[in-house]
Design a protein around this motif. Sequence first.
Motif, PDB file in Angstrom:
ATOM      1  N   PHE A 159     -27.037   8.415  41.704  1.00  0.00           N
ATOM      2  CA  PHE A 159     -27.856   9.356  40.943  1.00  0.00           C
ATOM      3  C   PHE A 159     -26.964  10.360  40.215  1.00  0.00           C
ATOM      4  CE2 PHE A 159     -30.437  13.253  40.534  1.00  0.00           C
ATOM      5  CZ  PHE A 159     -31.430  12.747  39.718  1.00  0.00           C
ATOM      6  N   GLU A 160     -25.910  10.843  40.899  1.00  0.00           N
ATOM      7  CA  GLU A 160     -24.989  11.772  40.251  1.00  0.00           C
ATOM      8  C   GLU A 160     -24.188  11.064  39.161  1.00  0.00           C
ATOM      9  OE1 GLU A 160     -25.536  14.685  40.812  1.00  0.00           O
ATOM     10  OE2 GLU A 160     -26.727  14.403  42.624  1.00  0.00           O
ATOM     11  N   SER A 161     -23.905   9.792  39.387  1.00  0.00           N
ATOM     12  CA  SER A 161     -23.231   8.995  38.359  1.00  0.00           C
ATOM     13  C   SER A 161     -24.102   8.915  37.110  1.00  0.00           C
ATOM     14  CB  SER A 161     -22.947   7.593  38.906  1.00  0.00           C
ATOM     15  OG  SER A 161     -22.249   6.817  37.974  1.00  0.00           O
ATOM     16  N   LYS A 162     -25.401   8.697  37.316  1.00  0.00           N
ATOM     17  CA  LYS A 162     -26.329   8.633  36.192  1.00  0.00           C
ATOM     18  C   LYS A 162     -26.424   9.989  35.492  1.00  0.00           C
ATOM     19  CE  LYS A 162     -31.122   7.520  34.950  1.00  0.00           C
ATOM     20  NZ  LYS A 162     -32.440   7.067  35.428  1.00  0.00           N
ATOM     21  N   ARG A 163     -26.484  11.067  36.268  1.00  0.00           N
ATOM     22  CA  ARG A 163     -26.538  12.416  35.681  1.00  0.00           C
ATOM     23  C   ARG A 163     -25.317  12.674  34.810  1.00  0.00           C
ATOM     24  NH1 ARG A 163     -26.406  16.843  39.516  1.00  0.00           N
ATOM     25  NH2 ARG A 163     -26.996  18.127  37.750  1.00  0.00           N
ATOM     26  N   SER A 164     -24.135  12.255  35.300  1.00  0.00           N
ATOM     27  CA  SER A 164     -22.901  12.455  34.537  1.00  0.00           C
ATOM     28  C   SER A 164     -22.944  11.677  33.229  1.00  0.00           C
ATOM     29  CB  SER A 164     -21.696  12.003  35.367  1.00  0.00           C
ATOM     30  OG  SER A 164     -21.520  12.808  36.498  1.00  0.00           O
TER      31      SER A 164
END
Length: 451
Positions: free
Chosen positions: A304-309
């Motif tokens: 999810f944080e990868s997607k946010r980045s």
Amino acid sequence: MNNKPPIYKEIIKLSLPLMFIQICQASLGLVDTLLAGQYHYKDLAAVGLASNIWTPIAILIIGIMYALVPKFSSADAKQDNEACAKLLALGKRNATVLSVLGFLALQLFAFSAPYIISDQEVAKISQHYLHAVAFAVPGLTYMILYRFFNEGRGDMLPIALTGALLLVLNSVLNFVLVNGHLGLPALGGLGCGVATAITTYCALFCLFALSRKSLKSLNNNNRSVESSEARNLMLEGLPIGIALILEVLALTALAFFASVLGTKVVAAHQVAINVAMVVFMIPVAISSAATIQVSKYRGMSLPFESKRSGIAALTMATLYGGIMTVLILVFGKQIAPWFSEDPEVIALISSLIIFIAMFQLVDAIQMVAAGILRGLEEFVRPLVTVLFVYWIVIIPISYAIGVKGWLVDQPDIEHIWLLLTCGLTFAALLLGTQSYLQLTKNVHKPELANA
């Protein structure tokens, strides 16, 4: 829920030093173009065409050497000085091989210039420039080695200081050598090549001096390495170099298409490309930061944080591209006289402003989307997209319409730039969609989402 990492802050923090470094590097070509154009439009055309030969070779070398960056980073994270020293020795071996091959290739192209450039006066200037700039290849290759050594270890200060020196010294030497100041003869376009060669070695010595403390800590002692290991490292970097060079070679092909339309047309085309490339360095930095952040969170099993980045990087690229599009449309025509005093060249540059402006938005999006895919270890998709868009769509159609005049009343440079912009728009849509779908797919993988 309030403990989410500051995604935009992290990307900006990574991007800022990379932006400075990229802008310094891209400005080198802009300085060459500016001073050669002020000297004479034929020198501008010659340096532009020669740069389109020299730049792909330099980028191929950079791409091959880039395989060292993640390896240096991994070894440094483990505080494994032995591994770092071995990588440095392997890098030196490959740098020597690439230096020789790059030097010979540029000398070969120099001797071929009269056969591939129709205007013989322009061809002679290009030939002299290439003969001179070939001597910069060994210095460039070793400078790249020490840059990636520092970059892999996260030490950006030596690279940034060297980049600043490179830009300032190259600008001064160009001004002196091109125009013949301080009692020296005016060399015109040849002066740009001589300035590049001298500046490259000065920058290499500067970067080596700034890196000496870190290099001493490795206790390298000129260790020997197996040729098979060096060859394997070079083969690992080769796909990166090929991916980078495909896009550059496409721009080179378009430059030679422009040369068929006349010397003044190729001069205007080269100005447009150089302006676009300098502005484009910001998305390149954001793309590199996106690759780092997306891959970092992916490795931590935080999809999810990868997607946010990834989405944050795409948003930044879109905003930047939109702002630059507006600024170039408003102020672009005012910068045309900086590059030439010839009224026809100025008019041609001004006619390309709208395409330069649109180029910024779509190219920023496609570059950052490709960076996201690299962070997800999707190396084939960007390569296939660039290959298809440039070499299956843009190049053949640009030649047919922009050079041969198919389906139009008269071929001109505006048709080539219109097709380039349309092709990049298609690439941005493809890569943007692919990057978003891959980011979302990772979020919905149970083994990652529940890690």
